[in-house]
Write an enzyme that holds these catalytic residues in place. Sequence first.
Site, PDB file in Angstrom:
ATOM      1  N   TYR A   1       0.843  -1.199   0.000  1.00 18.28           N
ATOM      2  CA  TYR A   1       0.000   0.000   0.000  1.00 18.28           C
ATOM      3  C   TYR A   1       0.887   1.261   0.000  1.00 18.28           C
ATOM      4  O   TYR A   1       2.046   1.195   0.398  1.00 18.28           O
ATOM      5  CB  TYR A   1      -0.914  -0.055   1.247  1.00 18.28           C
ATOM      6  CG  TYR A   1      -1.777   1.152   1.438  1.00 18.28           C
ATOM      7  CD1 TYR A   1      -2.739   1.480   0.490  1.00 18.28           C
ATOM      8  CD2 TYR A   1      -1.617   1.974   2.547  1.00 18.28           C
ATOM      9  CE1 TYR A   1      -3.518   2.606   0.659  1.00 18.28           C
ATOM     10  CE2 TYR A   1      -2.398   3.095   2.718  1.00 18.28           C
ATOM     11  CZ  TYR A   1      -3.346   3.411   1.768  1.00 18.28           C
ATOM     12  OH  TYR A   1      -4.105   4.527   1.921  1.00 18.28           O
TER      13      TYR A   1
ATOM     14  N   THR B   1       1.669   3.744   1.782  1.00 13.67           N
ATOM     15  CA  THR B   1       2.523   4.177   2.896  1.00 13.67           C
ATOM     16  C   THR B   1       3.594   3.139   3.257  1.00 13.67           C
ATOM     17  O   THR B   1       4.428   3.391   4.119  1.00 13.67           O
ATOM     18  CB  THR B   1       1.670   4.391   4.164  1.00 13.67           C
ATOM     19  OG1 THR B   1       0.969   3.168   4.420  1.00 13.67           O
ATOM     20  CG2 THR B   1       0.686   5.529   3.989  1.00 13.67           C
ATOM     21  N   LYS B   2       3.558   1.976   2.621  1.00 18.18           N
ATOM     22  CA  LYS B   2       4.403   0.873   3.083  1.00 18.18           C
ATOM     23  C   LYS B   2       5.845   0.998   2.564  1.00 18.18           C
ATOM     24  O   LYS B   2       6.124   1.755   1.641  1.00 18.18           O
ATOM     25  CB  LYS B   2       3.795  -0.463   2.635  1.00 18.18           C
ATOM     26  CG  LYS B   2       2.398  -0.727   3.236  1.00 18.18           C
ATOM     27  CD  LYS B   2       2.417  -0.792   4.740  1.00 18.18           C
ATOM     28  CE  LYS B   2       1.144  -1.335   5.354  1.00 18.18           C
ATOM     29  NZ  LYS B   2       0.016  -0.403   5.327  1.00 18.18           N
ATOM     30  N   ASN B   3       6.744   0.191   3.153  1.00 15.32           N
ATOM     31  CA  ASN B   3       8.176   0.319   2.830  1.00 15.32           C
ATOM     32  C   ASN B   3       8.480  -0.066   1.391  1.00 15.32           C
ATOM     33  O   ASN B   3       9.443   0.412   0.807  1.00 15.32           O
ATOM     34  CB  ASN B   3       9.015  -0.536   3.788  1.00 15.32           C
ATOM     35  CG  ASN B   3       9.008   0.014   5.198  1.00 15.32           C
ATOM     36  OD1 ASN B   3       8.144   0.828   5.550  1.00 15.32           O
ATOM     37  ND2 ASN B   3       9.946  -0.411   6.019  1.00 15.32           N
ATOM     38  N   VAL B   4       7.690  -0.975   0.827  1.00 11.55           N
ATOM     39  CA  VAL B   4       7.700  -1.261  -0.621  1.00 11.55           C
ATOM     40  C   VAL B   4       6.314  -0.872  -1.104  1.00 11.55           C
ATOM     41  O   VAL B   4       5.324  -1.383  -0.588  1.00 11.55           O
ATOM     42  CB  VAL B   4       7.974  -2.752  -0.910  1.00 11.55           C
ATOM     43  CG1 VAL B   4       7.741  -3.078  -2.384  1.00 11.55           C
ATOM     44  CG2 VAL B   4       9.390  -3.131  -0.503  1.00 11.55           C
TER      45      VAL B   4
END
Length: 389
Positions: free
Chosen positions: A181, A183-186
């Site tokens: 998603y 906001t995620k790190n990937v």
Amino acid sequence: MRRDFLIFGSPLIEEEEIREVADTLRSGWLGTGPKTHRFEDDFRRYIGCKHAIALNSCTAGLHLALDVVGVGQGDEVITTPITFAATANVIVHRGARPVFVDIERDSMNIDPVRIEAAITPRTKAVIPVHLAGHPCKMDEIMGIAQRHNLVVIEDAAHAVEAWYRDQKVGNIGDITAFSFYVTKNVCTGEGGMVTTNNDSWAEEMRIKSLHGISKDAWKRYSAEGFQPYETLYPGYKYNMMDIQAALGIHQLARVEENLKVREWYWQMYNEAFADLPEIIAPVEKEGIRHARHLYTILLNLDRLSVGRNHFIEALRAENIGTGIHFTALHLHKYYRETFGYQRGGFPNAEWVSDRTISLPLSPKLTEEDIRDVIRAVRKVVAGCRKGAL
Ligand SMILES: Cc1ncc(COP(=O)(O)O)c(C=O)c1O
């Protein structure tokens, strides 16, 4: 005060992603195809697992996982109340009951000791959530699962880079679901991946992720020509598109580099708040590698004259965006009214839920941005300290 609003969790998208997306658009193959499979191969190698199946969300992954392990009507699945709604919603979608158990206050993760106490003859699975990127106590959880014949599905939405002792997250429980998603790190905009070392679950998840139609269904419009296919299960529409994978390939390639930036900013926050008894900094246990997804502070409300929501508003007035991870799920209307959960049920989760604030941590931010956040937090603390005018 900062002049422009600092958005919480905005992703770092580089030229490589933009070029790859443009290349995908020009190729004419936008849906599941070669780039999705390349992303799956890259992810499988990164995790070191046997199978990785790209999906349109982590929620889809959790749902598919519960489906293929056979969780259904009347079963119980144990999880934490400090998580996003998706973790428990998918249990409900399977006709099963989400059984919350309380967390540890320090790691904010599910407390293995309480898992054992919540097991009944109907318990089929446990979903530990590696909150903020801090892995759960997987040795204990896997031991309990083995003793009671339970399946372990890890919610690793926050934990792409995490390790527990010498094991990579994604390679520990029976099935693991990751989120890509925004906001995620990937980040792939929307997106997710499931990993497993179980061949038959992998095959079933792959088929069910694309309507339940036979294996290489995505190729049905390729140069190989129309292949007759059969519907093997009433599957879902959970497949990832090549447009998403185009982002994911380059995001994953830079995930370790970005982690170093996240670690640096984490350290800046830790040092900046060390002298503030009003702020409880995140805890990091021995023997883990933290994925540094969320830098979550807890407010020491005994020393402040305001509550958490007021504190967030004051930060917003300073142009700093924040997140709440999470308001305990058992306190949400649906879970209260459907399952009879109420305040008082999970004291540690409620304690965290009332105090938690996630500060911006994206590698897109500059050191100056982080210093702005620090200045704002210190200013709000100074203004809201008990006894301050
Ligand atoms: C802990 C947790 N689990 C699951 C999800 C769902 O992920 P997705 O949005 O990819 O479905 C999220 C998303 O924010 C999450 O934070």
